[in-house]
Design a protein around this motif. Structure first.
Motif, PDB file in Angstrom:
ATOM      1  N   TYR A 183      -2.285  -7.959  17.069  1.00 26.34           N
ATOM      2  CA  TYR A 183      -1.616  -7.234  16.188  1.00 26.34           C
ATOM      3  C   TYR A 183      -0.072  -7.905  16.021  1.00 26.34           C
ATOM      4  CZ  TYR A 183      -5.540  -4.235  15.345  1.00 26.34           C
ATOM      5  OH  TYR A 183      -6.506  -3.714  14.779  1.00 26.34           O
TER       6      TYR A 183
ATOM      7  N   LYS B 176      -5.857  -6.385  21.730  1.00 26.12           N
ATOM      8  CA  LYS B 176      -5.900  -6.133  20.417  1.00 26.12           C
ATOM      9  C   LYS B 176      -4.453  -5.862  19.921  1.00 26.12           C
ATOM     10  CE  LYS B 176      -8.366  -2.554  18.766  1.00 26.12           C
ATOM     11  NZ  LYS B 176      -8.917  -1.199  18.309  1.00 26.12           N
ATOM     12  N   GLU B 177      -3.464  -5.309  20.675  1.00 27.17           N
ATOM     13  CA  GLU B 177      -2.227  -5.099  20.465  1.00 27.17           C
ATOM     14  C   GLU B 177      -1.432  -6.357  20.336  1.00 27.17           C
ATOM     15  OE1 GLU B 177      -0.920  -2.370  19.278  1.00 27.17           O
ATOM     16  OE2 GLU B 177      -2.922  -1.540  19.418  1.00 27.17           O
ATOM     17  N   GLN B 178      -1.899  -7.367  21.293  1.00 28.24           N
ATOM     18  CA  GLN B 178      -1.200  -8.777  21.391  1.00 28.24           C
ATOM     19  C   GLN B 178      -1.600  -9.360  20.108  1.00 28.24           C
ATOM     20  OE1 GLN B 178      -3.045 -11.375  24.211  1.00 28.24           O
ATOM     21  NE2 GLN B 178      -1.329 -12.610  24.353  1.00 28.24           N
TER      22      GLN B 178
ATOM     23  N   SER C 149      -8.017  -3.064  25.284  1.00 33.26           N
ATOM     24  CA  SER C 149      -7.099  -2.820  23.990  1.00 33.26           C
ATOM     25  C   SER C 149      -5.867  -3.549  24.122  1.00 33.26           C
ATOM     26  CB  SER C 149      -7.139  -1.250  24.030  1.00 33.26           C
ATOM     27  OG  SER C 149      -6.475  -0.771  25.267  1.00 33.26           O
TER      28      SER C 149
END
Length: 155
Positions: A85, A81-83, A78
């Motif tokens: 975004y 995913k933040e990276q 997860s």
């Protein structure tokens, strides 16, 4: 030996590929994805997503490349995913600062989803004159963002 992705993106667009195909394929190839598959994946993002005038294809291609390079492939990743975004947002901010919008219609001054406007844009050479700069600019911005990650090139 492959050329740098900025030159490769510009060359692909000059050959007749759409903005999204050009940007995504240039970076995808640098990261081990077969160029033929990359071209297929990015096809529908041209003309502002399926020629609807929405998000510029060069932007879509760059966002696809960010996902390919930094994306998650399992639920345990997860953080990736933040990276993605964060990189997406930074890319969009820089592209908007440079070009004024990420919307194809605003960038070109024509909605390519409307046949009469697409025809008028073609007659005036809008795509020939504006899109190469958008492709090159998107590739340059993405290259700049990715240089922070010295290991992004897998090949």
């Amino acid at each position: 030996m492959k050329s740098d992705p900025v030159t490769s993106a510009a060359d692909l667009f000059a050959q007749g590929y759409n903005c999204s195909q050009s940007v995504f394929t240039a970076f995808a190839e640098e990261n081990g994805l077969d160029p033929a598959i990359a071209l297929k994946i990015a096809t529908s993002f041209g003309g502002g997503i399926g020629r609807t005038g929405n998000v510029c294809g060069a932007v879509s291609g760059a966002i696809l490349a960010i996902g390919l390079i930094h994306g998650m492939d399992s639920l345990q990743e997860s953080g990736k995913k933040e990276q993605c975004y964060a990189l997406d947002q930074e890319f969009i901010q820089k592209f908007t600062a440079k070009f004024g919008s990420i919307e194809c219609t605003k960038l070109l001054g024509y909605n390519l989803g409307i046949p009469a406007e697409r025809e008028e844009a073609g007659k005036k050479g809008v795509i020939k004159h504006i899109c190469p700069g958008l492709v090159k600019g998107a590739a340059e911005i993405l290259e700049e963002l990715l240089k922070k990650d010295k290991d992004y090139r897998k090949t």
